[in-house]
Design an enzyme around this catalytic site. Structure first.
Site, short mmCIF file in Angstrom:
data_model
loop_
_atom_site.label_atom_id
_atom_site.label_comp_id
_atom_site.label_asym_id
_atom_site.label_seq_id
_atom_site.Cartn_x
_atom_site.Cartn_y
_atom_site.Cartn_z
N LYS A 1 41.45 27.90 -4.86
CA LYS A 1 41.16 27.85 -3.35
C LYS A 1 41.70 26.36 -3.06
CE LYS A 1 36.76 30.14 -3.74
NZ LYS A 1 35.40 29.90 -3.64
N GLU B 1 50.20 23.54 -5.39
CA GLU B 1 49.06 23.11 -6.06
C GLU B 1 48.21 21.86 -5.42
OE1 GLU B 1 46.81 23.63 -8.28
OE2 GLU B 1 47.75 24.67 -10.33
N ASP B 2 46.82 21.82 -5.53
CA ASP B 2 46.09 20.88 -4.91
C ASP B 2 46.35 19.46 -6.01
OD1 ASP B 2 44.91 21.81 -6.87
OD2 ASP B 2 42.73 22.04 -5.78
N ASP C 1 45.84 17.99 -13.31
CA ASP C 1 45.06 17.04 -14.02
C ASP C 1 45.45 17.35 -15.43
OD1 ASP C 1 42.70 15.66 -14.58
OD2 ASP C 1 41.53 17.39 -14.84
N LYS D 1 47.37 13.48 -11.77
CA LYS D 1 46.55 12.41 -12.59
C LYS D 1 47.14 12.21 -13.96
CE LYS D 1 42.08 13.98 -11.34
NZ LYS D 1 40.69 14.65 -11.96
N PHE E 1 37.44 11.78 -10.72
CA PHE E 1 37.24 13.10 -10.21
C PHE E 1 37.21 12.94 -8.35
CE2 PHE E 1 35.37 17.02 -8.75
CZ PHE E 1 35.98 18.15 -9.66
N VAL E 2 38.14 13.86 -7.89
CA VAL E 2 38.01 13.36 -6.61
C VAL E 2 37.89 14.66 -5.49
CG1 VAL E 2 39.80 11.62 -6.46
CG2 VAL E 2 40.51 13.94 -6.62
N ARG F 1 35.24 20.60 0.19
CA ARG F 1 36.51 21.10 0.44
C ARG F 1 37.12 20.70 1.81
NH1 ARG F 1 38.19 24.39 -3.65
NH2 ARG F 1 36.69 25.67 -4.65
#
Ligand code: IMP
Length: 176
Positions: free
Chosen positions: A40, A96-97, A100, A128, A149-150, A162
């Protein structure tokens, strides 16, 4: 509750999307682009990017899960929702958001390539690099960020945050 530690403001994110959209438009010219949002987390990137790309754009979504409710990768990648349309012969731009470890994206690239798109590229708002375990190409990167972690702008912790317009670092206090 303490103030959030803001990593990227709404203005910085929106300015970056202007740049990314300009690059995409320059690269694809008049070709039709199929944006494939990875649910999401990419929901706001898809919404804000697609509105900058003009009429030659279609949108589909896929959901690939590698994380449960935890802020750590399980390394297990599953397709939870597949695309609605065939991508054969089409120019696919995966949105993609965040990338990682790279596991999710590597898996997705491999899967989508078996479906014979005319081209397959990836746009990730955040990357990242220090967290990467699987090297995977990303053609368009918004911001390289530290290995923290964001949350916000689509990114969640246990489905929260979100809808923040900015991106912040999740502090220990929010984990309780
Ligand atoms: P990867 O497979 O380790 O590259 O993880 C990709 C997915 O993990 C992303 O699409 C996000 O859903 C999630 N993720 C990774 N890092 C973060 C983060 O800092 N905040 C929120 N979600 C994250």
């Amino acid at each position: 509750m303490a103030e959030p530690i803001i990593l990227l403001t709404e203005q910085e994110i929106q300015a970056k999307l202007d740049q990314l959209a300009a690059q995409v438009l320059a690269d694809y010219g008049n070709e039709e682009i199929l944006l494939v949002g990875v649910l999401k987390g990419s929901l706001y990137v898809v919404a804000d990017l697609s509105r900058r790309l003009g009429p030659n754009v279609k949108i589909d979504f896929v959901q690939v899960s590698s994380y449960g409710l935890e802020a750590k990768s399980s390394g297990i990648v599953q397709i939870r929702k597949d695309l609605d349309t065939s991508i054969e012969g089409r120019h696919v731009l995966v949105v993609e958001d965040i990338v990682d470890t790279g596991a999710t994206l590597a898996h997705l690239r491999e899967l989508l390539n078996t479906r014979r798109p005319a081209s397959l590229k990836v746009l990730a708002l955040l990357s990242k690099p220090d967290a990467r375990l699987t090297e995977v190409p990303i053609e368009y990167v918004g911001f390289e960020i530290p290995n923290r972690f964001v949350v916000g702008y689509g990114l969640d912790y246990a489905e929260r945050y979100r809808n923040q317009a900015f991106i912040s670092v999740l502090s220990a206090e929010h984990l309780s």
